[in-house]
Design an enzyme around this catalytic site. Structure first.
Site, PDB file in Angstrom:
ATOM      1  N   ALA A  94      -9.234 -31.973  28.607  1.00 28.17           N
ATOM      2  CA  ALA A  94      -8.924 -30.486  28.764  1.00 28.17           C
ATOM      3  C   ALA A  94     -10.006 -30.127  27.985  1.00 28.17           C
ATOM      4  CB  ALA A  94      -7.799 -30.044  28.345  1.00 28.17           C
ATOM      5  N   HIS A 117     -13.187 -28.223  26.175  1.00 26.81           N
ATOM      6  CA  HIS A 117     -13.617 -26.896  25.766  1.00 26.81           C
ATOM      7  C   HIS A 117     -14.960 -26.812  25.073  1.00 26.81           C
ATOM      8  CE1 HIS A 117     -12.060 -27.775  22.011  1.00 26.81           C
ATOM      9  NE2 HIS A 117     -11.089 -27.950  22.373  1.00 26.81           N
ATOM     10  N   GLY A 128     -15.646 -26.892  22.098  1.00 25.39           N
ATOM     11  CA  GLY A 128     -15.606 -27.537  20.877  1.00 25.39           C
ATOM     12  C   GLY A 128     -16.285 -28.998  21.351  1.00 25.39           C
ATOM     13  N   HIS A 129     -15.497 -29.588  22.465  1.00 26.21           N
ATOM     14  CA  HIS A 129     -15.909 -30.665  22.848  1.00 26.21           C
ATOM     15  C   HIS A 129     -17.367 -30.653  23.239  1.00 26.21           C
ATOM     16  CE1 HIS A 129     -11.292 -30.995  23.771  1.00 26.21           C
ATOM     17  NE2 HIS A 129     -11.688 -32.025  23.044  1.00 26.21           N
ATOM     18  N   GLN A 141      -0.341 -41.999  20.263  1.00 29.40           N
ATOM     19  CA  GLN A 141      -0.435 -41.183  19.192  1.00 29.40           C
ATOM     20  C   GLN A 141       0.506 -39.891  19.195  1.00 29.40           C
ATOM     21  OE1 GLN A 141      -4.756 -40.612  19.974  1.00 29.40           O
ATOM     22  NE2 GLN A 141      -4.081 -38.332  19.400  1.00 29.40           N
ATOM     23  N   GLN A 153      -8.128 -36.432  10.392  1.00 28.02           N
ATOM     24  CA  GLN A 153      -8.326 -37.607  11.258  1.00 28.02           C
ATOM     25  C   GLN A 153      -9.794 -38.111  11.104  1.00 28.02           C
ATOM     26  OE1 GLN A 153      -7.722 -37.522  15.726  1.00 28.02           O
ATOM     27  NE2 GLN A 153      -9.912 -36.852  15.818  1.00 28.02           N
TER      28      GLN A 153
HETATM   29  P1  AMP Z   1      -9.046 -34.100  21.322  1.00 30.48           P
HETATM   30  O1  AMP Z   1      -9.490 -34.081  22.764  1.00 30.48           O
HETATM   31  O2  AMP Z   1      -8.370 -32.669  20.797  1.00 30.48           O
HETATM   32  O3  AMP Z   1      -8.644 -35.259  20.704  1.00 30.48           O
HETATM   33  O4  AMP Z   1     -10.394 -33.856  20.372  1.00 30.48           O
HETATM   34  C1  AMP Z   1     -11.608 -34.757  20.614  1.00 30.48           C
HETATM   35  C2  AMP Z   1     -12.513 -34.514  19.590  1.00 30.48           C
HETATM   36  O5  AMP Z   1     -13.045 -33.098  19.669  1.00 30.48           O
HETATM   37  C3  AMP Z   1     -11.995 -34.757  18.344  1.00 30.48           C
HETATM   38  O6  AMP Z   1     -13.053 -35.235  17.485  1.00 30.48           O
HETATM   39  C4  AMP Z   1     -11.817 -33.217  17.765  1.00 30.48           C
HETATM   40  O7  AMP Z   1     -12.048 -33.190  16.264  1.00 30.48           O
HETATM   41  C5  AMP Z   1     -12.826 -32.379  18.445  1.00 30.48           C
HETATM   42  N1  AMP Z   1     -12.466 -31.181  18.533  1.00 30.48           N
HETATM   43  C6  AMP Z   1     -11.554 -30.640  18.976  1.00 30.48           C
HETATM   44  N2  AMP Z   1     -11.484 -29.318  19.075  1.00 30.48           N
HETATM   45  C7  AMP Z   1     -12.579 -28.990  18.557  1.00 30.48           C
HETATM   46  C8  AMP Z   1     -13.262 -27.767  18.168  1.00 30.48           C
HETATM   47  N3  AMP Z   1     -12.765 -26.741  18.015  1.00 30.48           N
HETATM   48  N4  AMP Z   1     -14.632 -27.930  17.274  1.00 30.48           N
HETATM   49  C9  AMP Z   1     -15.283 -28.847  17.143  1.00 30.48           C
HETATM   50  N5  AMP Z   1     -14.516 -30.135  17.393  1.00 30.48           N
HETATM   51  C10 AMP Z   1     -13.487 -30.167  18.089  1.00 30.48           C
END
Ligand code: AMP
Length: 265
Positions: free
Chosen positions: A8, A10, A12-13, A40, A132
């Site tokens: 999913a 966005h 950030g990723h 998890q 984390q």
């Molecule tokens: P997730 O898919 O939520 O498990 O996140 C995967 C990686 O993306 C993890 O290292 C998160 O910390 C990082 N991440 C998620 N959201 C953001 C964001 N808004 N800004 C920067 N990194 C993010």
């Protein structure tokens, strides 16, 4: 270079993937992993509801120049009788670990498995998940994983809401209220910049702002040492404020460095 995600994807990723592409350079290999890791999630958490948008995710990975995407089935990652886990035993106890027992055990286990499968030189994680990131650093140090952990700053929506795959699960009223989380964090950072150092006072402000957001239920608000995650009484260097807030069934987390560590973790 490895960028572990649950999909999913966005912006950030995307920033993690772009950082990963730079680390890898023209001749290195960038692998994105997309795996909604069942270990998890606790019972009653949102494993089933977690958004899955693989067609779009694949496009984003292609657009940033990832060389491969690893999208394993749960059965490929975990034997039906799997019984070995990786557990960090101190940093994982508080904050999200208190509300989500077993969560970081699942994270450490799957990240270890990904490190062993890919043997990356660099793995990229977001500061959005500050606890984390601190736990992964500790795990890599304590288990001698030969990998460099790179942290990337939190990417936000224009209204300040930290980007999260879970944001799309918010109902419109909650989506409207949720940027108040970031405003509350910025307000206490402003207090700190104005000279306020007392954590009890800052926490009262922070909790008060978060509790007054329409539809919000405060899970926790804490100010801790940014590396050890230990509670502190006065803001010195390397202090981080971390919060978790529920809007209905959707739990959002965010954090802000009140005073940055001398070196980035
Ligand atoms: P997730 O898919 O939520 O498990 O996140 C995967 C990686 O993306 C993890 O290292 C998160 O910390 C990082 N991440 C998620 N959201 C953001 C964001 N808004 N800004 C920067 N990194 C993010």
């Amino acid at each position: 270079v490895l960028v572990p995600t649950m999909g999913a994807l966005h912006a950030g990723h995307r920033s993690l993937l772009e950082a990963g592409r730079k680390f890898a350079g023209a001749h290195g290999t960038l692998v994105a992993t997309i795996f909604v890791n069942p270990t998890q999630f606790g019972p009653g958490e949102d494993f089933r509801r977690y958004p899955r948008t693989f067609a779009d995710d694949r496009k984003m990975c292609g657009a940033v120049g990832a060389d491969a995407i690893f999208v394993p089935a749960a059965e490929a990652m975990y034997s039906s009788d799997h019984s070995v886990f990786v557990e960090e035993s101190v940093l994982s106890k508080g904050l999200c670990g208190r509300s989500r027992p077993g969560h970081f055990r699942g994270v450490c286990t799957v990240v270890s498995k990904l490190f062993l499968l890919f043997n990356p030189q660099v793995a990229v994680f977001g500061e959005k998940d500050w606890q984390q990131l601190a736990i992964i650093h500790r795990m890599v140090r304590d288990l001698n994983f030969p990998v460099r952990i790179a942290g990337c700053p939190t990417v936000r929506e224009p209204d300040g809401l930290a980007m999260s795959s879970r944001n799309r699960l918010l109902v419109p009223a909650a989506r409207q209220a949720a940027p108040g989380i970031c405003r509350a964090l910025l307000a206490i950072r402003k207090e700190v910049r104005g000279g306020e150092r007392r954590v009890d006072k800052l926490l009262r402000m922070l909790a008060g702002s978060l509790e007054s957001l329409p539809g919000a239920k405060l899970d926790y608000a804490r100010i801790v040492d940014a590396r050890s995650l230990d509670p502190i009484r006065f803001v010195k260097s390397a202090a981080c404020a971390l919060v978790a807030v529920r809007f209905g069934k959707v739990r959002l987390i965010d954090n802000i460095l009140l005073r940055p560590p001398r070196e980035r973790i």
